[in-house]
Motif scaffolding. Structure first.
Motif, PDB file in Angstrom:
ATOM      1  N   THR A 146       0.816  -1.221   0.000  1.00  0.00           N
ATOM      2  CA  THR A 146       0.000   0.000   0.000  1.00  0.00           C
ATOM      3  C   THR A 146       0.846   1.266   0.000  1.00  0.00           C
ATOM      4  O   THR A 146       0.615   2.172  -0.806  1.00  0.00           O
ATOM      5  CB  THR A 146      -0.968  -0.005   1.195  1.00  0.00           C
ATOM      6  OG1 THR A 146      -1.804  -1.161   1.089  1.00  0.00           O
ATOM      7  CG2 THR A 146      -1.835   1.237   1.224  1.00  0.00           C
ATOM      8  N   GLU A 201       1.208   4.010  -3.071  1.00  0.00           N
ATOM      9  CA  GLU A 201       0.911   5.430  -2.843  1.00  0.00           C
ATOM     10  C   GLU A 201       2.088   6.306  -3.294  1.00  0.00           C
ATOM     11  O   GLU A 201       1.887   7.334  -3.952  1.00  0.00           O
ATOM     12  CB  GLU A 201       0.587   5.679  -1.370  1.00  0.00           C
ATOM     13  CG  GLU A 201       0.076   7.068  -1.085  1.00  0.00           C
ATOM     14  CD  GLU A 201      -1.262   7.390  -1.733  1.00  0.00           C
ATOM     15  OE1 GLU A 201      -1.555   8.591  -1.899  1.00  0.00           O
ATOM     16  OE2 GLU A 201      -2.027   6.467  -2.087  1.00  0.00           O
ATOM     17  N   ALA A 233       2.153   6.235  -7.181  1.00  0.00           N
ATOM     18  CA  ALA A 233       1.056   7.017  -7.765  1.00  0.00           C
ATOM     19  C   ALA A 233       1.320   8.509  -7.605  1.00  0.00           C
ATOM     20  O   ALA A 233       1.123   9.291  -8.545  1.00  0.00           O
ATOM     21  CB  ALA A 233      -0.270   6.628  -7.122  1.00  0.00           C
ATOM     22  N   ARG A 256      -5.699   5.032  -8.602  1.00  0.00           N
ATOM     23  CA  ARG A 256      -5.216   5.924  -7.541  1.00  0.00           C
ATOM     24  C   ARG A 256      -4.743   7.249  -8.130  1.00  0.00           C
ATOM     25  O   ARG A 256      -5.010   8.318  -7.565  1.00  0.00           O
ATOM     26  CB  ARG A 256      -4.099   5.253  -6.744  1.00  0.00           C
ATOM     27  CG  ARG A 256      -3.561   6.105  -5.628  1.00  0.00           C
ATOM     28  CD  ARG A 256      -4.651   6.441  -4.595  1.00  0.00           C
ATOM     29  NE  ARG A 256      -4.158   7.363  -3.609  1.00  0.00           N
ATOM     30  CZ  ARG A 256      -4.788   8.479  -3.217  1.00  0.00           C
ATOM     31  NH1 ARG A 256      -5.975   8.778  -3.714  1.00  0.00           N
ATOM     32  NH2 ARG A 256      -4.250   9.262  -2.325  1.00  0.00           N
ATOM     33  N   GLN A 294      -7.598   9.533  -8.815  1.00  0.00           N
ATOM     34  CA  GLN A 294      -8.048  10.207  -7.591  1.00  0.00           C
ATOM     35  C   GLN A 294      -7.140  11.388  -7.261  1.00  0.00           C
ATOM     36  O   GLN A 294      -7.617  12.463  -6.888  1.00  0.00           O
ATOM     37  CB  GLN A 294      -8.074   9.236  -6.414  1.00  0.00           C
ATOM     38  CG  GLN A 294      -9.099   8.138  -6.535  1.00  0.00           C
ATOM     39  CD  GLN A 294      -8.924   7.063  -5.465  1.00  0.00           C
ATOM     40  OE1 GLN A 294      -7.877   6.956  -4.827  1.00  0.00           O
ATOM     41  NE2 GLN A 294      -9.956   6.258  -5.281  1.00  0.00           N
TER      42      GLN A 294
END
Length: 153
Positions: free
Chosen positions: A77, A81, A84, A138, A141
């Motif tokens: 995760t 992150e 991205a 991601r 977003q």
């Protein structure tokens, strides 16, 4: 979101982790050689990090981590992150992902040769697009969060 990876794909990808550990930087170096034949894509990358070898090392580490944790994506995760966020900072878009796939999968074959068959390449293709889908969603977003609220304009 893409469909979950098959048990066979997970097993194949995990089984390649030792080879990636040994040859990961060679694979990512070769991938960038293939990718950078397109000057527009080459321009998206920090060339100093290419010349120093830092970017191929980082990408190799990410690929190895993915191979080792393909059955436990929660462990990735924070890495997802970071990737991205970096992709948004450097204007990576969904349309760039096919070029990477078209460079990465042949680079795996170039470096590992006959140790890689169509089954392995197929599994890595499925795994690549699964992870690409996670990143693309991601990134969408993050891009959306950068845009002003159009209703208040």
């Amino acid at each position: 979101m893409s469909k979950p990876l098959s048990a066979e794909t997970i097993a194949i990808v995990k089984s390649t982790a030792p080879a990636l550990q040994q040859h990961g930087v060679a694979i990512t170096t070769r991938m960038y050689e293939r990718l950078f034949v397109d000057p527009a894509i080459k321009g998206l990358f920090d060339q100093a990090a290419q010349v120093s070898g830092e970017q191929p090392k980082r990408l190799a580490g990410a690929i190895i981590a993915f191979a080792k944790n393909v059955d436990n994506l929660g462990a990735l995760t924070s890495a997802v992150e970071r990737m991205a966020t970096r992709h948004v900072e450097t204007s990576i878009k969904p349309e760039h992902y096919p070029a990477v796939a078209n460079a990465l999968l042949p680079a795996i074959k170039d470096v590992l040769g006959d140790a890689v068959d169509e089954r392995v390449l197929g599994a890595w293709g499925e795994a690549y697009w699964f992870l690409a889908d996670v990143l693309i969603n991601r990134e969408a977003q993050l891009y959306a969060a950068e845009l002003p609220d159009l209703e208040t304009i």
